[in-house]
Design a protein around this motif. Structure first.
Motif, PDB file in Angstrom:
ATOM      1  N   THR A  18     -36.818  20.473  16.572  1.00  0.00           N
ATOM      2  CA  THR A  18     -36.702  20.399  17.915  1.00  0.00           C
ATOM      3  C   THR A  18     -37.883  20.142  18.580  1.00  0.00           C
ATOM      4  OG1 THR A  18     -37.032  22.838  17.832  1.00  0.00           O
ATOM      5  CG2 THR A  18     -34.988  22.299  17.777  1.00  0.00           C
ATOM      6  N   VAL A  19     -39.058  19.904  17.680  1.00  0.00           N
ATOM      7  CA  VAL A  19     -40.341  19.475  18.286  1.00  0.00           C
ATOM      8  C   VAL A  19     -40.969  18.386  17.813  1.00  0.00           C
ATOM      9  CG1 VAL A  19     -42.639  20.491  19.175  1.00  0.00           C
ATOM     10  CG2 VAL A  19     -40.739  22.182  18.979  1.00  0.00           C
ATOM     11  N   GLU A  20     -41.554  17.644  18.560  1.00  0.00           N
ATOM     12  CA  GLU A  20     -42.151  16.436  17.968  1.00  0.00           C
ATOM     13  C   GLU A  20     -43.335  15.988  18.624  1.00  0.00           C
ATOM     14  OE1 GLU A  20     -41.135  11.413  16.750  1.00  0.00           O
ATOM     15  OE2 GLU A  20     -39.815  12.834  17.955  1.00  0.00           O
ATOM     16  N   THR A  21     -44.559  15.491  18.093  1.00  0.00           N
ATOM     17  CA  THR A  21     -45.457  15.428  18.725  1.00  0.00           C
ATOM     18  C   THR A  21     -46.026  13.715  18.410  1.00  0.00           C
ATOM     19  OG1 THR A  21     -47.122  15.888  16.965  1.00  0.00           O
ATOM     20  CG2 THR A  21     -46.615  17.814  18.377  1.00  0.00           C
ATOM     21  N   MET A  22     -46.775  13.247  19.220  1.00  0.00           N
ATOM     22  CA  MET A  22     -47.288  11.831  19.154  1.00  0.00           C
ATOM     23  C   MET A  22     -48.625  11.663  19.971  1.00  0.00           C
ATOM     24  SD  MET A  22     -45.111   9.219  21.734  1.00  0.00           S
ATOM     25  CE  MET A  22     -43.467   9.568  20.770  1.00  0.00           C
ATOM     26  N   THR A  23     -49.337  10.940  19.465  1.00  0.00           N
ATOM     27  CA  THR A  23     -50.641  10.648  20.118  1.00  0.00           C
ATOM     28  C   THR A  23     -50.310   9.414  21.501  1.00  0.00           C
ATOM     29  OG1 THR A  23     -51.286   8.613  18.706  1.00  0.00           O
ATOM     30  CG2 THR A  23     -52.018  10.822  18.012  1.00  0.00           C
ATOM     31  N   PHE A  24     -51.412   9.447  22.299  1.00  0.00           N
ATOM     32  CA  PHE A  24     -51.286   8.324  23.250  1.00  0.00           C
ATOM     33  C   PHE A  24     -51.349   6.959  22.710  1.00  0.00           C
ATOM     34  CE2 PHE A  24     -51.410  11.460  26.365  1.00  0.00           C
ATOM     35  CZ  PHE A  24     -50.774  10.907  27.741  1.00  0.00           C
ATOM     36  N   HIS A  87     -52.402  14.105  23.417  1.00  0.00           N
ATOM     37  CA  HIS A  87     -51.070  13.996  22.613  1.00  0.00           C
ATOM     38  C   HIS A  87     -50.037  14.441  23.665  1.00  0.00           C
ATOM     39  CE1 HIS A  87     -53.759  14.940  19.057  1.00  0.00           C
ATOM     40  NE2 HIS A  87     -52.524  14.341  18.537  1.00  0.00           N
ATOM     41  N   LEU A  88     -48.701  13.941  23.120  1.00  0.00           N
ATOM     42  CA  LEU A  88     -47.626  14.450  24.001  1.00  0.00           C
ATOM     43  C   LEU A  88     -46.553  15.048  22.948  1.00  0.00           C
ATOM     44  CD1 LEU A  88     -47.914  10.906  24.439  1.00  0.00           C
ATOM     45  CD2 LEU A  88     -46.514  11.390  26.450  1.00  0.00           C
ATOM     46  N   VAL A  89     -46.108  16.452  23.429  1.00  0.00           N
ATOM     47  CA  VAL A  89     -45.360  17.130  22.723  1.00  0.00           C
ATOM     48  C   VAL A  89     -43.898  16.933  23.259  1.00  0.00           C
ATOM     49  CG1 VAL A  89     -44.715  19.441  21.907  1.00  0.00           C
ATOM     50  CG2 VAL A  89     -47.218  18.822  22.405  1.00  0.00           C
ATOM     51  N   HIS A 130     -52.841  23.098  15.829  1.00  0.00           N
ATOM     52  CA  HIS A 130     -52.168  23.664  15.044  1.00  0.00           C
ATOM     53  C   HIS A 130     -50.754  23.342  15.101  1.00  0.00           C
ATOM     54  CE1 HIS A 130     -51.167  27.904  12.864  1.00  0.00           C
ATOM     55  NE2 HIS A 130     -50.553  26.975  12.041  1.00  0.00           N
ATOM     56  N   LEU A 131     -50.045  22.996  16.257  1.00  0.00           N
ATOM     57  CA  LEU A 131     -48.759  22.765  16.482  1.00  0.00           C
ATOM     58  C   LEU A 131     -48.857  21.106  15.832  1.00  0.00           C
ATOM     59  CD1 LEU A 131     -45.861  22.312  17.590  1.00  0.00           C
ATOM     60  CD2 LEU A 131     -46.866  21.820  19.910  1.00  0.00           C
ATOM     61  N   VAL A 132     -49.528  20.247  16.249  1.00  0.00           N
ATOM     62  CA  VAL A 132     -49.708  18.934  15.755  1.00  0.00           C
ATOM     63  C   VAL A 132     -49.700  19.016  14.149  1.00  0.00           C
ATOM     64  CG1 VAL A 132     -50.905  16.776  15.672  1.00  0.00           C
ATOM     65  CG2 VAL A 132     -50.686  17.765  17.638  1.00  0.00           C
ATOM     66  N   LEU A 133     -50.541  19.706  13.426  1.00  0.00           N
ATOM     67  CA  LEU A 133     -50.379  19.835  12.249  1.00  0.00           C
ATOM     68  C   LEU A 133     -48.980  20.374  11.503  1.00  0.00           C
ATOM     69  CD1 LEU A 133     -52.034  19.907   9.491  1.00  0.00           C
ATOM     70  CD2 LEU A 133     -52.609  22.104   9.874  1.00  0.00           C
ATOM     71  N   LEU A 146     -41.661  27.242  12.675  1.00  0.00           N
ATOM     72  CA  LEU A 146     -43.312  27.361  12.948  1.00  0.00           C
ATOM     73  C   LEU A 146     -43.670  26.412  14.170  1.00  0.00           C
ATOM     74  CD1 LEU A 146     -44.667  27.414   9.335  1.00  0.00           C
ATOM     75  CD2 LEU A 146     -44.859  28.945  11.103  1.00  0.00           C
ATOM     76  N   PRO A 147     -43.042  24.959  14.327  1.00  0.00           N
ATOM     77  CA  PRO A 147     -43.451  24.339  15.569  1.00  0.00           C
ATOM     78  C   PRO A 147     -42.917  24.914  16.715  1.00  0.00           C
ATOM     79  CG  PRO A 147     -42.683  22.963  13.782  1.00  0.00           C
ATOM     80  CD  PRO A 147     -42.374  24.239  13.164  1.00  0.00           C
ATOM     81  N   GLU A 148     -41.760  25.596  16.664  1.00  0.00           N
ATOM     82  CA  GLU A 148     -41.060  26.340  17.793  1.00  0.00           C
ATOM     83  C   GLU A 148     -42.144  27.385  18.060  1.00  0.00           C
ATOM     84  OE1 GLU A 148     -37.214  27.230  16.537  1.00  0.00           O
ATOM     85  OE2 GLU A 148     -36.464  25.250  17.047  1.00  0.00           O
ATOM     86  N   ILE A 149     -42.433  28.145  17.256  1.00  0.00           N
ATOM     87  CA  ILE A 149     -43.350  29.333  17.682  1.00  0.00           C
ATOM     88  C   ILE A 149     -44.643  28.720  18.286  1.00  0.00           C
ATOM     89  CG2 ILE A 149     -44.986  31.322  16.641  1.00  0.00           C
ATOM     90  CD1 ILE A 149     -42.645  31.455  14.515  1.00  0.00           C
ATOM     91  N   LEU A 150     -45.354  27.832  17.539  1.00  0.00           N
ATOM     92  CA  LEU A 150     -46.653  27.192  17.937  1.00  0.00           C
ATOM     93  C   LEU A 150     -46.346  26.383  19.537  1.00  0.00           C
ATOM     94  CD1 LEU A 150     -47.793  25.877  14.596  1.00  0.00           C
ATOM     95  CD2 LEU A 150     -48.719  27.735  15.869  1.00  0.00           C
ATOM     96  N   LEU A 151     -45.282  25.888  19.661  1.00  0.00           N
ATOM     97  CA  LEU A 151     -44.903  25.633  20.953  1.00  0.00           C
ATOM     98  C   LEU A 151     -45.029  26.425  22.029  1.00  0.00           C
ATOM     99  CD1 LEU A 151     -44.070  23.101  22.947  1.00  0.00           C
ATOM    100  CD2 LEU A 151     -41.547  23.830  22.440  1.00  0.00           C
ATOM    101  N   SER A 152     -44.450  27.701  21.763  1.00  0.00           N
ATOM    102  CA  SER A 152     -44.626  28.654  22.792  1.00  0.00           C
ATOM    103  C   SER A 152     -45.826  29.045  23.095  1.00  0.00           C
ATOM    104  CB  SER A 152     -43.673  29.879  22.123  1.00  0.00           C
ATOM    105  OG  SER A 152     -42.248  29.442  22.066  1.00  0.00           O
ATOM    106  N   ALA A 153     -46.752  29.079  22.002  1.00  0.00           N
ATOM    107  CA  ALA A 153     -48.262  29.586  21.958  1.00  0.00           C
ATOM    108  C   ALA A 153     -48.951  28.281  22.884  1.00  0.00           C
ATOM    109  CB  ALA A 153     -48.738  29.751  20.581  1.00  0.00           C
ATOM    110  N   LEU A 154     -48.564  27.141  22.766  1.00  0.00           N
ATOM    111  CA  LEU A 154     -49.267  26.152  23.647  1.00  0.00           C
ATOM    112  C   LEU A 154     -48.970  26.499  24.875  1.00  0.00           C
ATOM    113  CD1 LEU A 154     -51.007  23.782  23.747  1.00  0.00           C
ATOM    114  CD2 LEU A 154     -48.863  22.452  23.304  1.00  0.00           C
ATOM    115  N   ILE A 155     -47.673  26.363  25.290  1.00  0.00           N
ATOM    116  CA  ILE A 155     -47.069  26.584  26.591  1.00  0.00           C
ATOM    117  C   ILE A 155     -47.747  27.879  27.472  1.00  0.00           C
ATOM    118  CG2 ILE A 155     -45.151  27.043  28.149  1.00  0.00           C
ATOM    119  CD1 ILE A 155     -43.724  25.431  26.261  1.00  0.00           C
ATOM    120  N   THR A 156     -47.835  28.873  26.553  1.00  0.00           N
ATOM    121  CA  THR A 156     -48.452  30.034  27.164  1.00  0.00           C
ATOM    122  C   THR A 156     -49.893  29.733  27.424  1.00  0.00           C
ATOM    123  OG1 THR A 156     -47.086  31.345  25.760  1.00  0.00           O
ATOM    124  CG2 THR A 156     -48.978  32.529  26.764  1.00  0.00           C
ATOM    125  N   ARG A 157     -50.719  29.180  26.446  1.00  0.00           N
ATOM    126  CA  ARG A 157     -52.113  28.870  26.654  1.00  0.00           C
ATOM    127  C   ARG A 157     -52.330  27.911  27.897  1.00  0.00           C
ATOM    128  NH1 ARG A 157     -55.272  32.816  25.273  1.00  0.00           N
ATOM    129  NH2 ARG A 157     -55.334  33.475  23.225  1.00  0.00           N
TER     130      ARG A 157
END
Length: 275
Positions: A18-24, A87-89, A130-133, A146-157
């Motif tokens: 449900t989460v994907e990342t990519m570089t610019f 990065h784009l999430v 950490h999310l990208v990894l 794990l990506p979903e948990i780390l996405l929540s951490a990123l949004i919070t930060r």
């Protein structure tokens, strides 16, 4: 004016992700410079460089240590991103796992962009890394949680600027949902106050506290945004816009549009065509 490319969430190689990342850099390979509308959230974290993105007719600069949040349905176009690093999430609305981040994702700012303070940057950078990894791990090596948990951490930060005020006004959240569902049929704040069971003054005060605008102004802004999308990208006439947006006729819609923007629909459409 340009036709809109509709993008559907399709994670590469991980069906359940449900989460994907990519570089610019990857975005530059995929981006054709056209206008896009996605059915998923796009959260961009910029490390360095300068460029811009236009989100629903608002020009947003991309600069060192900044972020941009593009919600589903927002029409956008990336511009001058040759030197942008970051990065784009990409994620679906149900991806965040904490209550606070789920509520924030359900009610995002339509065109949020902000600078990340120096003191916050190390935390944002670490959460993003950490999310990208984890998002790039082979399917068999990682749970999709794990990506979903780390996405929540990123949004919070990231501390989006609309986070605190939106989450502390439950009445505004109800109002926003109702407007999204009914703005094509109902244009008056009184309807929403009655539907939600609040006095008009109470509703308007809650919307004012959450957005800085009255309930009526919020409704007008939402209708105008949709009208601009229809005029610029769907290339509808004023008469078709009037019918789609619940106005009795083209003249009534034209007066409404002119009062809000200073231009008649046809003139505004011609300006966009010239650009």
């Amino acid at each position: 004016m340009s036709a809109i490319r509709q993008m559907t969430y399709q994670p590469a190689g991980r069906r359940a992700a449900t989460v994907e990342t990519m570089t610019f850099g990857r975005l530059r390979e995929l981006n054709d410079g056209g206008t896009q509308r996605a059915d998923f959230h796009v959260l961009a974290v910029i490390d360095a460089g300068s460029g811009s993105v236009t989100v629903d007719f608002l020009h947003r600069p991309l600069k060192d240590r900044s972020a941009v949040w593009i919600p589903p349905g927002a029409v956008h176009r990336w511009e001058d991103i040759a030197e942008v690093a970051g990065h784009l999430v990409l994620f679906v609305p149900t991806a965040p796992v904490t209550r606070a981040t789920r509520e924030l994702v359900a009610f995002p700012d339509l065109a949020a962009h902000w600078s990340i303070p120096d003191l916050d940057w190390p935390f944002v950078d670490t959460a993003r890394s950490h999310l990208v990894l984890e998002a790039s791990a082979p399917p068999g090596d990682s749970s999709t949680e794990l990506p979903e948990i780390l996405l929540s951490a990123l949004i919070t930060r990231l501390h989006p600027p609309h986070a605190e005020v939106r989450l502390t006004h439950p009445l505004f959240r109800l109002f926003r949902s109702s407007v999204e569902a009914h703005f094509r049929q109902h244009h008056d704040a009184g309807y929403y106050a009655r539907a939600l069971g609040y006095a008009p003054r109470t509703l308007s005060r809650a919307v004012q506290q959450a957005t800085g605008r009255t309930a009526k102004a919020y409704i007008v802004e939402r209708i105008i945004l949709e009208a601009k999308r229809l005029l610029a990208h769907d290339r509808l006439t004023a008469a078709r816009c009037a019918d789609t947006l619940g106005f009795p006729d083209a003249s009534n819609f034209s007066v409404f549009f002119h009062k809000a923007t200073g231009k008649r629909p046809g003139a505004w459409q011609a300006t966009m065509a010239a650009d």
